[in-house]
Design an enzyme around this catalytic site. Sequence first.
Site, PDB file in Angstrom:
ATOM      1  CB  CYS A 101      41.239   6.605  55.661  1.00 52.92           C
ATOM      2  SG  CYS A 101      39.753   5.370  55.843  1.00 52.92           S
ATOM      3  CG  ASP A 507      50.195  47.487  42.006  1.00 51.47           C
ATOM      4  OD1 ASP A 507      50.220  48.568  41.708  1.00 51.47           O
ATOM      5  OD2 ASP A 507      49.413  46.783  41.400  1.00 51.47           O
ATOM      6  CG  ASP A 685      48.043  42.841  39.801  1.00 51.68           C
ATOM      7  OD1 ASP A 685      48.348  43.941  39.992  1.00 51.68           O
ATOM      8  OD2 ASP A 685      46.808  43.090  39.158  1.00 51.68           O
ATOM      9  CG  ASP A 689      52.950  45.739  39.851  1.00 48.88           C
ATOM     10  OD1 ASP A 689      53.302  46.694  39.882  1.00 48.88           O
ATOM     11  OD2 ASP A 689      51.893  45.487  39.849  1.00 48.88           O
TER      12      ASP A 689
END
Length: 795
Positions: A101, A507, A685, A689
């Site tokens: 902070c 997939d 993945d 693909d």
Amino acid sequence: MGAAGQVVACFHCGESLPRLPVWLDVDDRPQAFCCHGCAAAADWIRQAALNDYYRLRSVAGARVDELPDLSSWDRDDLLGEHAVPVAGGLEITLLTDGMRCAACAWLIDRALHGEPGVLDVGANAVTGRIRIVWDPAATRLSSLLARLAMLGYRPYLATGAARERERVAEQRRWLMRLGVAGLGAMQTMMFSEALYLDFGHHMAGATRDFFRWVALLVATPVVFYAGWPFLQGCWRELRQRHPGMDTLIAVSTLLAYLASVVETLRGGAQVWYDAATMFVFLLLTARLLEQRARRIASAQVDALARARPMLAVKEQADGHRVTVPVASLVAGDIACVAVGDVVPVDGTLLDAHASFEEALLTGEARPVSRAQGAAIYAGTTCRETPARILATQVGSATRLSHLTRLVEQAQSQRPPLARVADRIGQVFVAVLIVLAVVVYVLWRLHDPTRAFEVTLSLLVVSCPCALSLAVPAALAASHGALARMGVLSVRSGSLEHLARTTDVVFDKTGTLTSVQLAVDEVRAFDGFDPALAMQIAAALEQDSRHPMAEAFANQATSLQVEGMREVTGQGVMGCVDGRDWRLGRASFAGARDDDGQLWLGDGERVVARFCIQESLRPHAAETITALRKLGLRIHLASGDGAGAVVRLKRLFSLEDARARQSSEDKLALVRALQAQGRVVAMIGDGLNDAPVLAGADVSVAMGDGASLAQRAADMVLTSPSLLRIPAAIRLAGRTRHVIRQNFAWAVGYNLLALPLAISGHVTPALAALGMALSSLTVTANALRLMRHSKAGPAS
């Protein structure tokens, strides 16, 4: 804090107290601490008269662990690379994860300013960066960092320091311009107020001229120094023959200023210095707030490129450990990572087990336990126990560097919506300038004394700042929220398409499921040795990035493969000990009927079959359910056999599940859906693909998949939980809604303001205020998206 029996948390860090806490008087009251480190930090803060820290802070501080060895920070090679010579000493920028902070930044500033040899300090609670300027002849950097660590702020080297210094310098220039504009606007308003209040024209001419000349002196630096970014932008837009927002700002400001100068010289009836200076001041305020909003929104994405360690502990062959720059590590080295340190390389875990915090890469805040042999990635933080990691990828080859390049690629592009907004803005500016000329002529005929003032008000009030911010502000906030949940948008336009998605194609292997090899289910034929079959398979898969290769990751092999090649949708092939081998489908390995298992053969006959046991990815079922609730149709397209696909079809109650799909088959499915007017999202993945990921309307690649698939995709899912996908779709929908709201506000504001300005009911100063408030409204509305950055349960 209550009585001793009621104390449950450490006064300094807020963590739970042990059975026997450490007690210390703070402000004449006994306070409990979890450890001697936190107590020592509080005691030093008390002795340094910085107790206001505890009153100002909004969250508890970081726990003060055992102080690390910081002597490496005094190394000449490190300082030579990362410290910059300045007047009187050196300057370095650090990163810390303990600054929570603004009170932390306040404490760091005052604590280090009290150290001998420190020339300047700057702590930024938003970015977690600390800039230190010190005299190396008077003090060592390690002693200053020891003070930070003693207070709970462990330092790390921040990369991109040159870019950060330039950003800080640019911010200071903007703040200086804002200060000049603010003072100038106040002064010119005072002089203008005196002139406005002279209703009966009783002010002496000399006094009136004096006020005007002083206002000219005050307004000149505001227009030409504070307003220089707008003048520069106007010149750039005019050279490119694309008038935009800066053109309108500069024209309005210069008109008000130059007309006032003319009136001052000839003693005319009215001047507008107050409008010019207030316009610049309000615009600078809005621009700075917009920049701050962008920094907050992109903080998580920027952290990906910044938080790389520059030093690493390397274990030598004789067992000794030395600290070396990360750049000197090569594949095969052993990196030793202490608790709390950042992993410098991609590699495999050599210890029995360890846990790592992967929030930077995955968005998952809780540490994840890893076993021996598991893949560990650069940028993760070691927790609980030290770890030894065998480096496999270093430098630019790490997954962190790859994702960083994807993010930088995305940030360099402008999405289609933003380009559309720019074109609308250009047309609007051109039309507005023509309208201003018409209005000026009409008012000259009606009331020549007010013609210029009305025209100026028209130009100012209708400045398309809100229109230009409508899309970029929303996209910046949305990308920041996506990064927090573990989804990186790496291609422009991805959010727009994601919001309109109607169908999702998954997939299977490595996306909905993960794979594990059950070694006891290896079956050899014709007397072939099962152990040799395992070694051949492991050798063939050791350089493959397909998820199936992970099944053989723990299988040791001394065999070498020559000419290894992946055949998309079929398997891998290569030469081992002079014999050609194939590993993959039965038809590929040995001309047999495919059964969904993994086969080893020479292309004519098979010698072994490997049974692969699959397990669902975390939250796969919940993800399918969540996508259905969003009204999306789910499709499964897998290269695996019918048996495995049918099991998933029944498990998820899928209507469309297809087995034995090649890359061409998957792409044909996407094209067929698109031909029906559907908007298709592809989730995959593997290397095979990549074509369909590139062909879909929007695509998401798994973060642990093939790098080619990630390059072809629009988004990369760095989180292990698939629930981030429906969360990202919901966020994309909210982003589109916010963009529409911003457009509606910008257009509605101008439709209301233009008639008022044309009819002479708005003064130039009031017009500037309305324009600035409109821009701030659009930015604040976009920042609401940052509140929607949590997605699903932690995985």
